[in-house]
Design a protein around this motif. Structure first.
Motif, PDB file in Angstrom:
ATOM      1  N   SER A   1      71.601  76.298  -5.679  1.00  0.00           N
ATOM      2  CA  SER A   1      72.320  77.138  -4.612  1.00  0.00           C
ATOM      3  C   SER A   1      71.366  77.180  -3.197  1.00  0.00           C
ATOM      4  CB  SER A   1      72.877  78.278  -4.715  1.00  0.00           C
ATOM      5  OG  SER A   1      73.958  78.245  -5.756  1.00  0.00           O
ATOM      6  N   GLN A   2      70.035  77.392  -3.461  1.00  0.00           N
ATOM      7  CA  GLN A   2      69.061  77.619  -2.381  1.00  0.00           C
ATOM      8  C   GLN A   2      69.018  76.246  -1.693  1.00  0.00           C
ATOM      9  OE1 GLN A   2      65.486  79.678  -3.345  1.00  0.00           O
ATOM     10  NE2 GLN A   2      66.763  81.371  -4.344  1.00  0.00           N
ATOM     11  N   LYS A   3      68.905  75.322  -2.704  1.00  0.00           N
ATOM     12  CA  LYS A   3      68.656  73.774  -1.993  1.00  0.00           C
ATOM     13  C   LYS A   3      70.121  73.415  -1.130  1.00  0.00           C
ATOM     14  CE  LYS A   3      66.045  70.993  -5.004  1.00  0.00           C
ATOM     15  NZ  LYS A   3      66.062  70.674  -6.359  1.00  0.00           N
ATOM     16  N   ARG A   4      71.261  74.025  -1.807  1.00  0.00           N
ATOM     17  CA  ARG A   4      72.514  73.761  -1.028  1.00  0.00           C
ATOM     18  C   ARG A   4      72.504  74.392   0.077  1.00  0.00           C
ATOM     19  NH1 ARG A   4      76.294  73.492  -6.622  1.00  0.00           N
ATOM     20  NH2 ARG A   4      75.903  71.162  -7.012  1.00  0.00           N
ATOM     21  N   PHE A   5      71.887  75.236   0.281  1.00  0.00           N
ATOM     22  CA  PHE A   5      71.974  76.439   1.369  1.00  0.00           C
ATOM     23  C   PHE A   5      71.463  75.481   2.605  1.00  0.00           C
ATOM     24  CE2 PHE A   5      69.652  79.248   4.486  1.00  0.00           C
ATOM     25  CZ  PHE A   5      70.801  80.200   4.642  1.00  0.00           C
ATOM     26  N   LYS A   6      70.283  74.793   2.286  1.00  0.00           N
ATOM     27  CA  LYS A   6      69.757  73.961   3.452  1.00  0.00           C
ATOM     28  C   LYS A   6      70.761  72.777   3.762  1.00  0.00           C
ATOM     29  CE  LYS A   6      64.693  74.081   2.669  1.00  0.00           C
ATOM     30  NZ  LYS A   6      63.867  73.371   1.574  1.00  0.00           N
ATOM     31  N   ASN A   7      70.959  72.104   2.621  1.00  0.00           N
ATOM     32  CA  ASN A   7      71.664  70.645   2.910  1.00  0.00           C
ATOM     33  C   ASN A   7      73.029  70.800   2.833  1.00  0.00           C
ATOM     34  OD1 ASN A   7      69.052  69.574   2.577  1.00  0.00           O
ATOM     35  ND2 ASN A   7      69.260  69.665   0.426  1.00  0.00           N
ATOM     36  N   ASN A   8      73.816  71.434   2.201  1.00  0.00           N
ATOM     37  CA  ASN A   8      75.264  71.536   2.076  1.00  0.00           C
ATOM     38  C   ASN A   8      75.843  72.906   1.767  1.00  0.00           C
ATOM     39  OD1 ASN A   8      77.753  71.052   1.891  1.00  0.00           O
ATOM     40  ND2 ASN A   8      77.575  69.026   0.553  1.00  0.00           N
ATOM     41  N   PRO A   9      75.806  74.013   2.429  1.00  0.00           N
ATOM     42  CA  PRO A   9      76.003  75.310   2.023  1.00  0.00           C
ATOM     43  C   PRO A   9      77.342  75.423   1.577  1.00  0.00           C
ATOM     44  CG  PRO A   9      75.791  75.213   4.512  1.00  0.00           C
ATOM     45  CD  PRO A   9      75.410  73.990   4.095  1.00  0.00           C
TER      46      PRO A   9
ATOM     47  N   LYS B   1      81.641  72.993  10.935  1.00  0.00           N
ATOM     48  CA  LYS B   1      80.625  73.137  11.637  1.00  0.00           C
ATOM     49  C   LYS B   1      80.270  74.966  11.856  1.00  0.00           C
ATOM     50  CE  LYS B   1      78.522  69.960  14.525  1.00  0.00           C
ATOM     51  NZ  LYS B   1      79.098  69.309  15.761  1.00  0.00           N
ATOM     52  N   SER B   2      81.135  75.419  12.650  1.00  0.00           N
ATOM     53  CA  SER B   2      81.398  76.791  12.843  1.00  0.00           C
ATOM     54  C   SER B   2      81.175  77.558  11.417  1.00  0.00           C
ATOM     55  CB  SER B   2      82.290  77.452  13.458  1.00  0.00           C
ATOM     56  OG  SER B   2      82.902  76.381  14.248  1.00  0.00           O
ATOM     57  N   TYR B   3      82.082  77.156  10.366  1.00  0.00           N
ATOM     58  CA  TYR B   3      82.003  77.724   9.193  1.00  0.00           C
ATOM     59  C   TYR B   3      80.687  77.936   8.379  1.00  0.00           C
ATOM     60  CZ  TYR B   3      83.408  79.261   4.422  1.00  0.00           C
ATOM     61  OH  TYR B   3      83.483  79.924   3.491  1.00  0.00           O
ATOM     62  N   ARG B   4      79.853  76.475   8.483  1.00  0.00           N
ATOM     63  CA  ARG B   4      78.879  76.393   7.591  1.00  0.00           C
ATOM     64  C   ARG B   4      77.856  77.606   8.263  1.00  0.00           C
ATOM     65  NH1 ARG B   4      78.280  70.729   8.863  1.00  0.00           N
ATOM     66  NH2 ARG B   4      79.840  70.280   7.220  1.00  0.00           N
ATOM     67  N   SER B   5      77.782  77.808   9.674  1.00  0.00           N
ATOM     68  CA  SER B   5      76.696  78.572  10.063  1.00  0.00           C
ATOM     69  C   SER B   5      77.327  79.890   9.817  1.00  0.00           C
ATOM     70  CB  SER B   5      76.549  78.253  11.584  1.00  0.00           C
ATOM     71  OG  SER B   5      77.221  79.181  12.655  1.00  0.00           O
ATOM     72  N   ALA B   6      78.337  80.361   9.860  1.00  0.00           N
ATOM     73  CA  ALA B   6      78.929  81.538   9.530  1.00  0.00           C
ATOM     74  C   ALA B   6      78.629  82.019   8.114  1.00  0.00           C
ATOM     75  CB  ALA B   6      80.407  81.998   9.786  1.00  0.00           C
TER      76      ALA B   6
ATOM     77  N   PHE C   1      75.844  84.786   6.357  1.00  0.00           N
ATOM     78  CA  PHE C   1      76.440  85.771   5.287  1.00  0.00           C
ATOM     79  C   PHE C   1      75.441  85.849   4.032  1.00  0.00           C
ATOM     80  CE2 PHE C   1      78.528  86.571   1.217  1.00  0.00           C
ATOM     81  CZ  PHE C   1      79.019  87.693   1.560  1.00  0.00           C
ATOM     82  N   ILE C   2      75.104  84.410   3.651  1.00  0.00           N
ATOM     83  CA  ILE C   2      74.180  84.362   2.523  1.00  0.00           C
ATOM     84  C   ILE C   2      72.715  84.744   2.639  1.00  0.00           C
ATOM     85  CG2 ILE C   2      73.269  82.585   0.700  1.00  0.00           C
ATOM     86  CD1 ILE C   2      76.172  81.244   1.005  1.00  0.00           C
ATOM     87  N   ARG C   3      72.330  84.302   4.173  1.00  0.00           N
ATOM     88  CA  ARG C   3      70.913  84.401   4.077  1.00  0.00           C
ATOM     89  C   ARG C   3      70.105  85.772   3.704  1.00  0.00           C
ATOM     90  NH1 ARG C   3      70.961  82.875   9.002  1.00  0.00           N
ATOM     91  NH2 ARG C   3      70.819  80.700   8.682  1.00  0.00           N
ATOM     92  N   PRO C   4      70.773  86.952   3.860  1.00  0.00           N
ATOM     93  CA  PRO C   4      70.120  88.122   3.496  1.00  0.00           C
ATOM     94  C   PRO C   4      69.793  88.196   1.916  1.00  0.00           C
ATOM     95  CG  PRO C   4      71.728  88.562   5.050  1.00  0.00           C
ATOM     96  CD  PRO C   4      71.712  87.242   4.669  1.00  0.00           C
ATOM     97  N   ASN C   5      70.613  87.673   1.358  1.00  0.00           N
ATOM     98  CA  ASN C   5      70.558  87.641  -0.176  1.00  0.00           C
ATOM     99  C   ASN C   5      70.053  86.369  -0.660  1.00  0.00           C
ATOM    100  OD1 ASN C   5      71.233  90.384  -0.422  1.00  0.00           O
ATOM    101  ND2 ASN C   5      73.691  89.442  -0.276  1.00  0.00           N
TER     102      ASN C   5
ATOM    103  N   ASP D   1      82.638  88.688  -0.597  1.00  0.00           N
ATOM    104  CA  ASP D   1      83.359  88.999   0.755  1.00  0.00           C
ATOM    105  C   ASP D   1      82.684  87.834   1.931  1.00  0.00           C
ATOM    106  OD1 ASP D   1      84.414  91.319   0.074  1.00  0.00           O
ATOM    107  OD2 ASP D   1      82.371  92.293  -0.128  1.00  0.00           O
ATOM    108  N   ALA D   2      82.265  86.669   1.504  1.00  0.00           N
ATOM    109  CA  ALA D   2      82.005  85.667   2.301  1.00  0.00           C
ATOM    110  C   ALA D   2      82.994  85.333   3.249  1.00  0.00           C
ATOM    111  CB  ALA D   2      81.545  84.375   1.479  1.00  0.00           C
ATOM    112  N   PRO D   3      83.003  84.791   4.418  1.00  0.00           N
ATOM    113  CA  PRO D   3      83.827  84.429   5.439  1.00  0.00           C
ATOM    114  C   PRO D   3      84.738  83.385   5.020  1.00  0.00           C
ATOM    115  CG  PRO D   3      81.592  83.735   5.947  1.00  0.00           C
ATOM    116  CD  PRO D   3      81.383  84.690   4.872  1.00  0.00           C
ATOM    117  N   LYS D   4      85.890  83.419   5.144  1.00  0.00           N
ATOM    118  CA  LYS D   4      86.951  82.458   4.824  1.00  0.00           C
ATOM    119  C   LYS D   4      86.943  81.256   5.688  1.00  0.00           C
ATOM    120  CE  LYS D   4      89.451  84.454   1.527  1.00  0.00           C
ATOM    121  NZ  LYS D   4      88.382  85.480   0.796  1.00  0.00           N
ATOM    122  N   ILE D   5      86.865  79.971   5.180  1.00  0.00           N
ATOM    123  CA  ILE D   5      87.091  78.754   6.192  1.00  0.00           C
ATOM    124  C   ILE D   5      88.388  78.771   7.077  1.00  0.00           C
ATOM    125  CG2 ILE D   5      88.326  77.170   4.423  1.00  0.00           C
ATOM    126  CD1 ILE D   5      85.975  75.294   5.754  1.00  0.00           C
TER     127      ILE D   5
END
Ligand code: HAM
Length: 387
Positions: A163-171, A142-147, A151-155, A188-192
């Motif tokens: 991927s945009q669909k996955r961003f909503k449902n299963n990032p 849950k915490s990782y999903r939101s982090a 990270f992805i939102r600005p780009n 440079d995405a955060p690591k789980i």
């Protein structure tokens, strides 16, 4: 060797079993299932995977009551409406195992070692790579999903529509992306692993320790999230470069919440499934598959008046369990021996005019070309290597 019990489940299941387990937004459920309505207007589906049907059966038949540990295996056909290509069919076969009852990493290690051992025994060890990951428990994800979303939102508009669909449902599935430009965006995405609880951390580190102790080589792939929604903590895949784009031979992981999600008592579980057609591609590539149709003996009868002798001698050989192919097209000697070689027979037994007269046969070893003439009554003594 591992004392798992076989389980067989029907090829047809209610469709909702898969949407509730594999996940509404997964590729399998959103676009790959063969689904239709039966005469009762019920949505039914040709099973696209085994784990959910096995869990359904585990709950329905109360298998957990028999023993606190249930270790099951299966083998059979599955159906996914994918674009066919090398190593990817719409009907394919898997074998796999599911181990119910233990939340501990030794169970994950045992399950992985079952898959590894089978592939090793098939002679494939040197062509394989085991990748493992932990996607943590529910809270961690849950915490990782939101982090990850932050990270992805600005780009986000630089990512594909999928991927945009996955961003909503299963990032988390965005991490699975095969696109090179997305891989760069995610560098440079955060690591789980930064979000593991102490218990997650310990579970994963013990699994690594056990695999090392068993001399099973592995690498950690922090992007290995797998495309099915039911996983918790451990995920793993065995891949081979030889296979090209569809490189996964075996995939699996832990799914501690699935039994409860599908209406059973909370029961931790872990399992894997391996694709049989992909294993066959690898075995063919490594020349490990024997031509199953090869006869031990190719019986070549060159004279029509010898056919009854040829048939009765062939029967004697077959009674000993020797695989015999007899030419019934009355072809020439040359054509028959050419066929024997093509079929990769070990021996040719030749019955020509003089052999018929002298109650003899010629036995030719097709590997080294050596041949000897023996009496028909002693013929059987020359095949001790085949029985
Ligand atoms: P999966 O990764 O979807 O996992 O499939 C497992 C294996 O089945 C793949 O690694 C691949 O070898 C083979 N496979 C999948 N799709 C195809 C296809 N279209 N054509 C040929 N081979 C294919 C599962 O199915 C999970 N149920 C595994 C599991 C068991 N997780 C926990 N327990």
């Amino acid at each position: 060797m591992f004392s798992f019990k076989e389980i067989r489940t029907p090829i047809i299941e209610e469709s909702k079993l898969f949407s509730r387990s594999v996940g509404e937004d997964s590729d399998i459920v959103s676009k790959e299932m063969y689904t239709w309505k039966d005469l009762d207007n019920k949505n039914i589906t040709l099973r696209p995977e085994y784990t959910a049907p096995v869990v359904r059966s585990f709950i329905q038949h109360n298998l957990g009551a028999n023993s606190s540990l249930q270790r099951l295996y299966y083998i059979g056909p599955l159906f996914r409406r994918e674009r066919p290509q090398k190593g990817r069919q719409r009907q394919f076969n898997q074998f796999g195992v599911e181990a119910f009852g233990s939340p501990h990493p030794e169970q994950d290690a045992e399950v992985i070692s079952v898959g590894w051992k089978i592939l090793e025994d098939l002679g494939l060890k040197n062509s394989l790579m085991l990748k493992i990951n932990s996607i943590g428990s529910n809270n961690c994800r849950k915490s990782y999903r939101s982090a990850l979303k932050d990270f992805i939102r600005p780009n986000l508009d630089l990512f594909s529509i999928t991927s945009q669909k996955r961003f909503k449902n299963n990032p988390l599935r965005i991490l699975d992306s095969k696109s090179e430009s997305e891989k760069i965006l995610l560098e440079d995405a955060p690591k789980i692993s930064d979000f593991y609880s102490d218990a997650d951390e310990e579970h994963f580190s013990e699994l690594r320790k056990y695999l090392k102790k068993m001399n099973i080589p592995f690498s950690i792939d922090t992007r290995l999230v797998r495309g099915l929604d039911y996983y918790t903590r451990t995920t793993f895949e065995i891949t081979s470069d030889i296979l090209g784009a569809q490189d996964a031979v075996l995939g699996g992981g832990r799914y501690d919440e699935l039994v409860e999600t599908l209406g059973g008592k909370p029961t931790p579980a872990v399992g894997f499934a391996a694709g049989i057609e992909r294993i066959i591609i690898l075995m063919k590539n490594k020349k490990l598959l024997k031509n199953k149709n090869s006869p031990d003996v190719y019986f070549s009868c060159l004279e029509n008046n010898g056919l009854s002798i040829a048939l009765s001698l062939s029967k004697k050989l077959r009674d000993l369990g020797i695989i015999v192919q007899m030419n019934t097209l009355r072809k020439s000697m040359k054509a028959q021996l050419r066929e024997a070689n093509k079929l990769e027979a070990k021996y040719a037994v030749i019955l020509g005019d003089s052999e018929i007269k002298n109650k003899e046969v010629i036995i030719k070893n097709l590997k080294d070309g050596k041949q000897l003439k023996v009496s028909q009554s002693e013929m059987m003594d020359n095949f001790s290597d085949l029985t």
